[in-house]
Design an enzyme around this catalytic site. Structure first.
Site, PDB file in Angstrom:
ATOM      1  N   GLU A   1     -31.949 -14.763  -0.821  1.00  0.00           N
ATOM      2  CA  GLU A   1     -32.667 -15.858  -1.495  1.00  0.00           C
ATOM      3  C   GLU A   1     -33.305 -16.821  -0.483  1.00  0.00           C
ATOM      4  O   GLU A   1     -33.349 -18.040  -0.704  1.00  0.00           O
ATOM      5  CB  GLU A   1     -31.766 -16.562  -2.504  1.00  0.00           C
ATOM      6  CG  GLU A   1     -31.216 -15.545  -3.517  1.00  0.00           C
ATOM      7  CD  GLU A   1     -30.842 -16.121  -4.836  1.00  0.00           C
ATOM      8  OE1 GLU A   1     -31.396 -17.152  -5.216  1.00  0.00           O
ATOM      9  OE2 GLU A   1     -29.972 -15.517  -5.489  1.00  0.00           O
TER      10      GLU A   1
ATOM     11  N   GLY B   1      -5.003 -16.829  12.530  1.00  0.00           N
ATOM     12  CA  GLY B   1      -4.692 -15.908  13.626  1.00  0.00           C
ATOM     13  C   GLY B   1      -4.847 -14.462  13.194  1.00  0.00           C
ATOM     14  O   GLY B   1      -5.761 -14.134  12.431  1.00  0.00           O
TER      15      GLY B   1
ATOM     16  N   ASN C   1     -40.974  -3.803   2.432  1.00  0.00           N
ATOM     17  CA  ASN C   1     -41.868  -4.566   3.316  1.00  0.00           C
ATOM     18  C   ASN C   1     -42.174  -5.962   2.781  1.00  0.00           C
ATOM     19  O   ASN C   1     -43.189  -6.565   3.155  1.00  0.00           O
ATOM     20  CB  ASN C   1     -43.180  -3.809   3.527  1.00  0.00           C
ATOM     21  CG  ASN C   1     -42.955  -2.568   4.351  1.00  0.00           C
ATOM     22  OD1 ASN C   1     -42.297  -2.619   5.391  1.00  0.00           O
ATOM     23  ND2 ASN C   1     -43.449  -1.432   3.875  1.00  0.00           N
TER      24      ASN C   1
ATOM     25  N   LEU D   1     -37.892  -8.838  -6.830  1.00  0.00           N
ATOM     26  CA  LEU D   1     -38.937  -9.354  -5.936  1.00  0.00           C
ATOM     27  C   LEU D   1     -38.956  -8.542  -4.632  1.00  0.00           C
ATOM     28  O   LEU D   1     -39.979  -7.986  -4.237  1.00  0.00           O
ATOM     29  CB  LEU D   1     -38.690 -10.843  -5.651  1.00  0.00           C
ATOM     30  CG  LEU D   1     -39.642 -11.529  -4.659  1.00  0.00           C
ATOM     31  CD1 LEU D   1     -41.066 -11.572  -5.208  1.00  0.00           C
ATOM     32  CD2 LEU D   1     -39.165 -12.968  -4.357  1.00  0.00           C
TER      33      LEU D   1
HETATM   34  N1  CAA Z   1     -42.660 -23.778  -6.826  1.00  0.00           N
HETATM   35  C1  CAA Z   1     -43.923 -23.620  -7.326  1.00  0.00           C
HETATM   36  N2  CAA Z   1     -44.966 -23.170  -6.568  1.00  0.00           N
HETATM   37  C2  CAA Z   1     -44.725 -22.881  -5.281  1.00  0.00           C
HETATM   38  C3  CAA Z   1     -43.437 -23.019  -4.698  1.00  0.00           C
HETATM   39  C4  CAA Z   1     -42.381 -23.495  -5.527  1.00  0.00           C
HETATM   40  N3  CAA Z   1     -41.149 -23.656  -5.032  1.00  0.00           N
HETATM   41  N4  CAA Z   1     -43.520 -22.639  -3.401  1.00  0.00           N
HETATM   42  C5  CAA Z   1     -44.797 -22.280  -3.170  1.00  0.00           C
HETATM   43  N5  CAA Z   1     -45.529 -22.427  -4.298  1.00  0.00           N
HETATM   44  C6  CAA Z   1     -46.972 -22.189  -4.452  1.00  0.00           C
HETATM   45  C7  CAA Z   1     -47.778 -23.082  -3.534  1.00  0.00           C
HETATM   46  O1  CAA Z   1     -48.039 -24.333  -4.147  1.00  0.00           O
HETATM   47  C8  CAA Z   1     -49.040 -22.270  -3.312  1.00  0.00           C
HETATM   48  O2  CAA Z   1     -49.881 -22.407  -4.459  1.00  0.00           O
HETATM   49  P1  CAA Z   1     -51.447 -22.867  -4.337  1.00  0.00           P
HETATM   50  O3  CAA Z   1     -52.134 -21.831  -3.536  1.00  0.00           O
HETATM   51  O4  CAA Z   1     -51.895 -22.948  -5.755  1.00  0.00           O
HETATM   52  O5  CAA Z   1     -51.410 -24.185  -3.633  1.00  0.00           O
HETATM   53  C9  CAA Z   1     -48.539 -20.832  -3.314  1.00  0.00           C
HETATM   54  O6  CAA Z   1     -47.284 -20.838  -4.027  1.00  0.00           O
HETATM   55  C10 CAA Z   1     -48.344 -20.262  -1.919  1.00  0.00           C
HETATM   56  O7  CAA Z   1     -47.417 -21.078  -1.218  1.00  0.00           O
HETATM   57  P2  CAA Z   1     -47.251 -21.018   0.366  1.00  0.00           P
HETATM   58  O8  CAA Z   1     -48.588 -21.220   1.005  1.00  0.00           O
HETATM   59  O9  CAA Z   1     -46.179 -21.934   0.767  1.00  0.00           O
HETATM   60  O10 CAA Z   1     -46.816 -19.497   0.617  1.00  0.00           O
HETATM   61  P3  CAA Z   1     -46.359 -18.751   1.925  1.00  0.00           P
HETATM   62  O11 CAA Z   1     -46.924 -17.385   1.869  1.00  0.00           O
HETATM   63  O12 CAA Z   1     -46.642 -19.566   3.122  1.00  0.00           O
HETATM   64  O13 CAA Z   1     -44.766 -18.536   1.730  1.00  0.00           O
HETATM   65  C11 CAA Z   1     -42.452 -18.997   1.983  1.00  0.00           C
HETATM   66  C12 CAA Z   1     -43.879 -19.525   1.698  1.00  0.00           C
HETATM   67  C13 CAA Z   1     -41.612 -20.235   1.937  1.00  0.00           C
HETATM   68  C14 CAA Z   1     -42.300 -18.320   3.332  1.00  0.00           C
HETATM   69  C15 CAA Z   1     -42.044 -17.989   0.854  1.00  0.00           C
HETATM   70  O14 CAA Z   1     -42.739 -16.762   1.019  1.00  0.00           O
HETATM   71  C16 CAA Z   1     -40.556 -17.734   0.785  1.00  0.00           C
HETATM   72  O15 CAA Z   1     -39.817 -18.533   0.246  1.00  0.00           O
HETATM   73  N6  CAA Z   1     -40.091 -16.580   1.305  1.00  0.00           N
HETATM   74  C17 CAA Z   1     -38.710 -16.168   1.153  1.00  0.00           C
HETATM   75  C18 CAA Z   1     -38.574 -15.260  -0.025  1.00  0.00           C
HETATM   76  C19 CAA Z   1     -37.155 -15.121  -0.505  1.00  0.00           C
HETATM   77  O16 CAA Z   1     -36.413 -16.097  -0.629  1.00  0.00           O
HETATM   78  N7  CAA Z   1     -36.769 -13.887  -0.843  1.00  0.00           N
HETATM   79  C20 CAA Z   1     -35.488 -13.613  -1.403  1.00  0.00           C
HETATM   80  C21 CAA Z   1     -35.671 -12.776  -2.660  1.00  0.00           C
HETATM   81  S1  CAA Z   1     -34.475 -12.835  -3.932  1.00  0.00           S
HETATM   82  C22 CAA Z   1     -33.125 -12.003  -3.374  1.00  0.00           C
HETATM   83  O17 CAA Z   1     -32.600 -12.345  -2.350  1.00  0.00           O
HETATM   84  C23 CAA Z   1     -32.633 -10.803  -4.156  1.00  0.00           C
HETATM   85  C24 CAA Z   1     -31.444 -11.023  -5.016  1.00  0.00           C
HETATM   86  O18 CAA Z   1     -31.254 -10.243  -5.959  1.00  0.00           O
HETATM   87  C25 CAA Z   1     -30.474 -12.105  -4.764  1.00  0.00           C
END
Ligand code: CAA
Length: 384
Positions: A363, A339, A129, A125
Site C-alpha cells: 500500500e 533473546g 510492472n 491494482l
Molecule cells: N486522491 C485523489 N486524487 C489523487 C490522489 C489522492 N490521494 N493522489 C493523486 N491524485 C490525483 C492527482 O491530483 C492528479 O490528478 P490531476 O492530474 O487531475 O491533477 C493525478 O492523481 C496524478 O497524481 P500524481 O501526479 O501525484 O501522480 P504520480 O504518477 O506522480 O504518482 C504516487 C504519485 C504517489 C507515486 C503514486 O503513484 C503512488 O501512491 N504509488 C504507490 C502505489 C501503491 O501504494 N501501490 C500499492 C497497491 S495496493 C497493494 O499493496 C495490494 C494489496 O492488496 C494490499
C-alpha cells in the site's frame, strides 16, 4: 482535537478487544503455521459490525466513525496481522471505495454482502510492472458495445483467491499513464477470470495473497466504477483509506511487542534479577512505548481529518510512514529482549517481526510516503 474516546468508541474498543483476544489471538500461531485462517471468522466479524465499521447502516455497515475504525484495526492487528490485512482490504480498499465512487445500484448490490462477510473483496491494482508506479497499469480495457473486455495480470493481491468481487484497474489508452485509467467491479466467477495463490511469503502467512489473470473477461458498462480517466484518482483515494488501516494495524503490533516484552522482562531472571531491572532493557521498553503512543496519535489525527470529511492524504502518509517503521523497530526490540526465545515461534515476537515487515512495503512503500510528504512540503504541485 479531543484525545479522549467517546462512549461509542470505548464500547467498540471493549467489544473488539475481547473478540480479538478470545477468538483470534489464541489461534494465530497455528494459522500462521498452517497458512490460512478459517473464512468463517469473517462472517462472525461481519455479524459484530467489524467488517463495515464506517459504512452507513443503510448499506449493512455499523455507521461508526473513523477513529472507531482505527480502534478495530489496532485490536485485530494486535492479535493477528493476517486477519487485519484481510479486513483492511475488505473494508478500506473495497467497501469505502465503492461507497465513495459507486452508483446507488453498485452500493446496494455489494456493500451489504461485503459488510456481512458473505462476500470477500480484493483490490486489483498492482501488476508485475506497476507497483510503486501505479499509473503504469498494463491491463487493458477495450469497449465493445455495451461491454468492456479486460485482459491482463495482477500480482500481490491480498484476498486474491478468496474474493467474490475484485476492483480491477485497467488502461483504456495504452501509453497515456493515469489519464486513461478506469476501474471496474468484476465478479470473480466471470468467464476468463482466474486466480492463483502466491506462497513462500516471509510473513502474513495465514492471509490469502494471489495472482489474478484476466483473459477476455467481459463486464457490462454498469460494472464501471467512476468515469473513464478517473481510475488513478479512485486508486489513490482508496489508498488514503487503505494506508490508514495498515498504520492502525501496526499500532497493534507495536503495542503487542511492548506488552509481551514487559511481561517477559519481568519474568526472566538473569544475573539473579528480573531483566526488567536492567536499564538497557528499560531503554528498549521506553522506546517502544513512545513509538506506540506516537503512532496511535498520528492515526487518530488522520482519523479526525477523515471524520471532518476532508482529504486525508497527508496525515495518512505521515501516520503510515511512522507507524510502519516504528513497528519494525518494536518487533526487533521484542526479539532482542526475548533473546533466543524471541527467535522461536513458541513466542510471539518473531511473528510480529515477520508480519510487520510488509507494512512498509505494501500500500505504498515508506519511500512513496516520504515522496508524498516531500512534494507537499516543497509545494511542487502534485495533488491539486
Ligand atoms: N486522491 C485523489 N486524487 C489523487 C490522489 C489522492 N490521494 N493522489 C493523486 N491524485 C490525483 C492527482 O491530483 C492528479 O490528478 P490531476 O492530474 O487531475 O491533477 C493525478 O492523481 C496524478 O497524481 P500524481 O501526479 O501525484 O501522480 P504520480 O504518477 O506522480 O504518482 C504516487 C504519485 C504517489 C507515486 C503514486 O503513484 C503512488 O501512491 N504509488 C504507490 C502505489 C501503491 O501504494 N501501490 C500499492 C497497491 S495496493 C497493494 O499493496 C495490494 C494489496 O492488496 C494490499
Amino acid at each position: 482535537m479531543d484525545f479522549s474516546l467517546n462512549d461509542e468508541q470505548r464500547m467498540i474498543q471493549e467489544s473488539v478487544r475481547k473478540f480479538a483476544r478470545e477468538k483470534i489471538l489464541p489461534y494465530a500461531r497455528d494459522w500462521d503455521r498452517q497458512g490460512f485462517f478459517p473464512r468463517e471468522l469473517l462472517r462472525e466479524m461481519g455479524a459484530l459490525g467489524y467488517l463495515g465499521v464506517p459504512v452507513p447502516e443503510e448499506y449493512g455497515g455499523a455507521g461508526l466513525d473513523y477513529i472507531s475504525e482505527a480502534i478495530v484495526f489496532e485490536e485485530i492487528g494486535y492479535a493477528d496481522s493476517s486477519v487485519r490485512t484481510t479486513l483492511s482490504v475488505q473494508m478500506s480498499l473495497v467497501e469505502l471505495t465503492i461507497l465513495a465512487w459507486g452508483t446507488e445500484e453498485q452500493k446496494q448490490a455489494y456493500l451489504p454482502k461485503l459488510c456481512s462477510g458473505e462476500w470477500i473483496g480484493c483490490f486489483g491494482l498492482t501488476e508485475p510492472n506497476a507497483g510503486s508506479d501505479a499509473g503504469n497499469v498494463q491491463t487493458t480495457a477495450k469497449r465493445d458495445g455495451d461491454e468492456w473486455v479486460l485482459n491482463g495480470q495482477k500480482v500481490w493481491i491480498s484476498n486474491g483467491t478468496w474474493s467474490e468481487l475484485a476492483i480491477i484497474f485497467a488502461q483504456t489508452q495504452p501509453g497515456s499513464k493515469y489519464k486513461g485509467m478506469v476501474a471496474f467491479l468484476v465478479e470473480t466467477d466471470a468467464p476468463g477470470f482466474t486466480s492463483r495463490k502466491m506462497t513462500g511469503k516471509l510473513g502474513l502467512r495465514a492471509s490469502d495473497t494471489g495472482e489474478i489473470f484476466l483473459d477476455n473477461v467481459r463486464v457490462p458498462d454498469s460494472a464501471r466504477l467512476g468515469q473513464v480517466g478517473e481510475g488513478f484518482k479512485i486508486a489513490m483515494s482508496a489508498l488514503d483509506n487503505g494506508r490508514y488501516g495498515v498504520a492502525s494495524g501496526c499500532v497493534g503490533i507495536i503495542q503487542h511487542a511492548l506488552d509481551a516484552s514487559v511481561k517477559y522482562a519481568q519474568e526472566r531472571i538473569a544475573f539473579d534479577k528480573p531483566i526488567a531491572s536492567f536499564q538497557l532493557i528499560q531503554d528498549m521498553l521506553a522506546q517502544m512505548k513512545v513509538d506506540a503512543d506516537a503512532a496511535r496519535l498520528l492515526c487518530y489525527q488522520a482519523g479526525w481529518v477523515k471524520n471532518q470529511g476532508q482529504r486525508s492524504t497527508i496525515p495518512v502518509s505521515t501516520a503510515k510512514y511512522y507507524a510502519t517503521e516504528a513497528c519494525k523497530r518494536a518487533a526487533d526490540m521484542a526479539i532482542q529482549i526475548h533473546g533466543g526465545y524471541g527467535y522461536s515461534d513458541e513466542y510471539v515476537p518473531e511473528r510480529l517481526w515477520r508480519d510487520g515487515r510488509v507494512a512498509s512495503l505494501y500500500e505504498g512503500t515508506s519511500q512513496i510516503q516520504k515522496l508524498i510528504l516531500g512534494r507537499y512540503l516543497t509545494g511542487i504541485p502534485a495533488f491539486e
